[in-house]
Design a protein around this motif. Structure first.
Motif, PDB file in Angstrom:
ATOM      1  N   ALA A  41      24.750  24.920   7.865  1.00  0.00           N
ATOM      2  CA  ALA A  41      25.266  26.297   7.981  1.00  0.00           C
ATOM      3  C   ALA A  41      26.780  26.297   8.139  1.00  0.00           C
ATOM      4  O   ALA A  41      27.342  27.025   8.954  1.00  0.00           O
ATOM      5  N   PRO A 227      17.786  19.724  12.613  1.00  0.00           N
ATOM      6  CA  PRO A 227      18.279  18.803  11.590  1.00  0.00           C
ATOM      7  C   PRO A 227      17.209  18.460  10.554  1.00  0.00           C
ATOM      8  O   PRO A 227      16.052  18.234  10.915  1.00  0.00           O
ATOM      9  N   VAL A 256      25.660  18.943   3.439  1.00  0.00           N
ATOM     10  CA  VAL A 256      26.212  18.051   4.468  1.00  0.00           C
ATOM     11  C   VAL A 256      27.428  17.304   3.911  1.00  0.00           C
ATOM     12  O   VAL A 256      27.557  17.130   2.695  1.00  0.00           O
TER      13      VAL A 256
HETATM   14  C1  LIG Z   1      40.379  19.430  12.267  1.00  0.00           C
HETATM   15  C2  LIG Z   1      40.147  20.008  10.897  1.00  0.00           C
HETATM   16  C3  LIG Z   1      41.081  20.882  10.370  1.00  0.00           C
HETATM   17  C4  LIG Z   1      40.864  21.429   9.104  1.00  0.00           C
HETATM   18  N1  LIG Z   1      41.766  22.340   8.649  1.00  0.00           N
HETATM   19  C5  LIG Z   1      41.491  23.008   7.508  1.00  0.00           C
HETATM   20  C6  LIG Z   1      42.286  24.133   7.141  1.00  0.00           C
HETATM   21  O1  LIG Z   1      43.200  24.549   7.867  1.00  0.00           O
HETATM   22  N2  LIG Z   1      41.978  24.768   5.967  1.00  0.00           N
HETATM   23  C7  LIG Z   1      40.927  24.373   5.194  1.00  0.00           C
HETATM   24  O2  LIG Z   1      40.695  24.997   4.154  1.00  0.00           O
HETATM   25  N3  LIG Z   1      40.132  23.327   5.549  1.00  0.00           N
HETATM   26  C8  LIG Z   1      40.388  22.656   6.691  1.00  0.00           C
HETATM   27  N4  LIG Z   1      39.552  21.655   7.097  1.00  0.00           N
HETATM   28  C9  LIG Z   1      38.433  21.268   6.217  1.00  0.00           C
HETATM   29  C10 LIG Z   1      37.303  22.298   6.308  1.00  0.00           C
HETATM   30  O3  LIG Z   1      36.917  22.440   7.650  1.00  0.00           O
HETATM   31  C11 LIG Z   1      36.120  21.821   5.487  1.00  0.00           C
HETATM   32  O4  LIG Z   1      36.547  21.547   4.166  1.00  0.00           O
HETATM   33  C12 LIG Z   1      35.000  22.867   5.386  1.00  0.00           C
HETATM   34  O5  LIG Z   1      34.799  23.547   6.592  1.00  0.00           O
HETATM   35  C13 LIG Z   1      33.731  22.152   4.941  1.00  0.00           C
HETATM   36  O6  LIG Z   1      32.657  23.063   4.842  1.00  0.00           O
HETATM   37  P1  LIG Z   1      31.261  22.544   4.269  1.00  0.00           P
HETATM   38  O7  LIG Z   1      30.343  23.696   4.319  1.00  0.00           O
HETATM   39  O8  LIG Z   1      31.492  21.835   2.989  1.00  0.00           O
HETATM   40  O9  LIG Z   1      30.794  21.396   5.270  1.00  0.00           O
HETATM   41  P2  LIG Z   1      30.451  21.485   6.830  1.00  0.00           P
HETATM   42  O10 LIG Z   1      31.282  22.509   7.482  1.00  0.00           O
HETATM   43  O11 LIG Z   1      30.514  20.104   7.339  1.00  0.00           O
HETATM   44  O12 LIG Z   1      28.950  22.012   6.817  1.00  0.00           O
HETATM   45  C14 LIG Z   1      27.857  21.149   6.712  1.00  0.00           C
HETATM   46  C15 LIG Z   1      26.854  21.549   7.764  1.00  0.00           C
HETATM   47  O13 LIG Z   1      25.711  20.691   7.653  1.00  0.00           O
HETATM   48  C16 LIG Z   1      25.235  20.436   8.957  1.00  0.00           C
HETATM   49  N5  LIG Z   1      24.390  19.240   8.919  1.00  0.00           N
HETATM   50  C17 LIG Z   1      24.746  17.936   8.874  1.00  0.00           C
HETATM   51  N6  LIG Z   1      23.661  17.144   8.848  1.00  0.00           N
HETATM   52  C18 LIG Z   1      22.593  17.972   8.846  1.00  0.00           C
HETATM   53  C19 LIG Z   1      21.192  17.768   8.822  1.00  0.00           C
HETATM   54  N7  LIG Z   1      20.642  16.536   8.819  1.00  0.00           N
HETATM   55  N8  LIG Z   1      20.374  18.845   8.833  1.00  0.00           N
HETATM   56  C20 LIG Z   1      20.875  20.113   8.864  1.00  0.00           C
HETATM   57  N9  LIG Z   1      22.205  20.353   8.915  1.00  0.00           N
HETATM   58  C21 LIG Z   1      23.039  19.299   8.895  1.00  0.00           C
HETATM   59  C22 LIG Z   1      26.484  20.282   9.777  1.00  0.00           C
HETATM   60  O14 LIG Z   1      26.231  20.432  11.148  1.00  0.00           O
HETATM   61  C23 LIG Z   1      27.349  21.396   9.198  1.00  0.00           C
HETATM   62  O15 LIG Z   1      27.163  22.601   9.889  1.00  0.00           O
HETATM   63  C24 LIG Z   1      39.720  21.092   8.359  1.00  0.00           C
HETATM   64  C25 LIG Z   1      38.789  20.206   8.899  1.00  0.00           C
HETATM   65  C26 LIG Z   1      38.984  19.688  10.155  1.00  0.00           C
HETATM   66  C27 LIG Z   1      37.932  18.785  10.745  1.00  0.00           C
END
Ligand SMILES: Cc1cc2nc3c(=O)[nH]c(=O)nc-3n(C[C@H](O)[C@H](O)[C@H](O)COP(=O)(O)OP(=O)(O)OC[C@H]3O[C@@H](n4cnc5c(N)ncnc54)[C@H](O)[C@@H]3O)c2cc1C
Length: 467
Positions: A41, A227, A256
């Motif tokens: 999420a 998870p 993920v």
């Molecule tokens: C400190 C920091 C600063 C950042 N600054 C910026 C910024 O300023 N601007 C920007 O654009 N980006 C920034 N980023 C990058 C940005 O946060 C990510 O690119 C983006 O939030 C990724 O989203 P996502 O949905 O791809 O992955 P995620 O946000 O990682 O979502 C994946 C989800 O899957 C869940 N998950 C994992 N394993 C399982 C499982 N087995 N079962 C069910 N759920 C699971 C996780 O808990 C998570 O909620 C930053 C990142 C960090 C860490």
């Protein structure tokens, strides 16, 4: 005393308490069936689920942690202003659907300050020095861009001009550790050059980016603290196992992070194709963390949302975002790359000690004498993220496209799968929408776009046959 949903979410984040397994955001039991199940999420998962819901299909999001947002997580409990522990900035203000949705949800968005101050030791850089630094950045970007057009994909570091002088370290920090969480030697020039296509006008949400994603997920059926442990898949259907039970679906979207995917915490039956796993491994996550300090009375004398960097000739450097969001005197010292990774591995006290030492070097000991509160993130140790943001190893940019290939009836999404907006929330959001459309098409809920009509041609003249 009643607790709002938002207070509940932030309290559960702060206490790291695990709510009952398998209860969705409203306490209903986990459904046994869905059209499409979404794993995660974060921004990608919420975007995907919203798109599927808009197409009137049954969707369920399973999320491992106790809150919505993933790497967008706003802590409203530690300081008296929201502290974005993960992402803070959105990009492409004019076109970003998230910025529009934030405005629509009544949240305040505001642009980042147009530039940053640069310290040279205890003083601010002079105009001539800033000009020289900006020119160095432009030259470095151009060199990386030029290198990306070569026959071989090289590292950004090898493309860098050798005569950046006193500003080489700062340019490396801004383009490498600070922008991507990795040092330039570990990043593909092609990947970095593709990222230059972004419109780089960052915009933030006053209430926090995590608050925004949580709000956008409010109407989505989702199960927190659930998870996915095993996924059995084929070309026809998929079964997702969680500690709260199984969900059978016609397609799955897996959001993920690349590091979580390669860590093997989710078992796949049959195993994921080697091609996909290799691609994810080449898009590993860099290290990026915030060290937040509350310095009452604004002793650094900085303006709201001001950004400071320093002239540095080593990787032991940081970026300061001052006085975040109000006059509460909270500031964030951001560390990344190999230095940030080593520092975070030493734990929160070492991170806070570095932040205090670094600020003392730049502003003097009096300014930093009274740290009232502190909090540091450690994303590499967060078990369901395992790092900050992806970037391609030299020679590996094509891996991003590989990750968008369907695997049976499963579709990968998340920032690592976006070719230009990788490493960003906007890229994650777009990738979720893309994967949702592919999954909807797979289950027959969306038609393939009609092929473009062939241009009308004048009928061929029949050859006259002799009568
Ligand atoms: C400190 C920091 C600063 C950042 N600054 C910026 C910024 O300023 N601007 C920007 O654009 N980006 C920034 N980023 C990058 C940005 O946060 C990510 O690119 C983006 O939030 C990724 O989203 P996502 O949905 O791809 O992955 P995620 O946000 O990682 O979502 C994946 C989800 O899957 C869940 N998950 C994992 N394993 C399982 C499982 N087995 N079962 C069910 N759920 C699971 C996780 O808990 C998570 O909620 C930053 C990142 C960090 C860490």
């Amino acid at each position: 005393m009643t607790m709002t949903r938002r207070e509940f979410l932030s309290a559960s984040a702060a206490l790291a308490a695990a709510p009952a397994l398998g209860a969705d955001a409203w306490g209903a039991p986990l459904p046994r069936e869905a059209d499409i199940v979404v794993i995660g999420a974060g921004a990608a998962g919420i975007a995907a689920a919203r798109r599927i819901k808009a197409a009137n299909r049954r969707v369920i999001v399973v999320e491992a942690t106790g809150q919505i947002g993933g790497r967008c997580l706003t802590d409203t409990a530690t300081f008296d202003v929201p502290f974005d522990r993960g992402a803070r900035w959105m990009h492409n203000a004019d076109t970003s659907p998230m910025v529009k949705l934030a405005r629509g949800a009544g949240l305040e968005v505001y642009p980042a300050p147009p530039g940053q101050k640069i310290r040279v030791g205890r003083r601010n850089a002079r105009a001539g020095e800033i000009e020289y630094f900006l020119a160095a950045l432009v030259r470095a970007n151009r060199a990386i861009d030029d290198a990306s057009r070569g026959k071989v994909d090289v590292s950004c570091a090898s493309a860098l001009p050798k005569d950046l002088g006193d500003w080489a370290g700062t340019a490396e920090f801004m383009l490498g550790a600070n922008a991507t969480g990795k040092d330039l030697k570990d990043i593909s020039a092609i990947d970095r050059a593709r990222a230059l296509e972004r419109n780089n006008a960052p915009i933030a949400c006053r209430q926090g980016l995590g608050t925004l994603i949580a709000k956008l997920g409010e109407q989505i059926p989702l199960a927190l603290s659930t998870p996915a442990s095993r996924i059995a898949w084929s070309g026809r259907d998929v079964t997702v196992e969680t500690p709260a039970g199984r969900i059978a679906a016609r397609a799955a979207i897996i959001t993920v992070s690349s590091n979580v995917l390669t860590a093997g915490n989710i078992k796949f039956t049959p195993e994921l194709p080697k091609r996909a796993l290799d691609a994810a491994a080449k898009l590993s996550l860099g290290s990026y963390d915030h060290i937040a300090l509350q310095l009452p009375g604004n002793p650094l004398g900085l303006a709201r949302d001001e950004i400071i960097i320093e002239q540095s000739n080593s990787t032991r450097t940081a970026l300061l975002l001052a006085d975040i969001g109000s006059s509460s005197s909270m500031c964030s010292i951001d560390v990344g790359g190999s230095f940030g990774r080593d520092l975070a591995a030493q734990g929160e006290p070492a991170m806070v000690a570095f932040a205090v030492e670094w600020l003392t070097k730049l502003f003097g000991s009096d300014a930093v004498s009274a740290v009232k509160k502190s909090s540091a993130t450690r994303w590499n140790a967060a078990p369901f993220a395992l790092g900050a943001m992806s970037s391609a190893a030299p020679g590996s940019q094509a891996s991003r496209k590989t990750l968008t290939e369907p695997i049976g009836c499963m579709f990968l999404a998340g920032e690592a799968t976006h070719e230009t907006l990788w490493g960003t929330v906007d890229g994650a959001w777009e990738s979720g929408e893309r994967a949702a459309e592919a999954a909807l098409r797979r289950i027959g809920a969306l038609r393939d776009p009609e092929p473009a009509a062939a241009p009308a041609r004048a009928p061929k003249q029949r050859r006259r046959v002799a009568e």
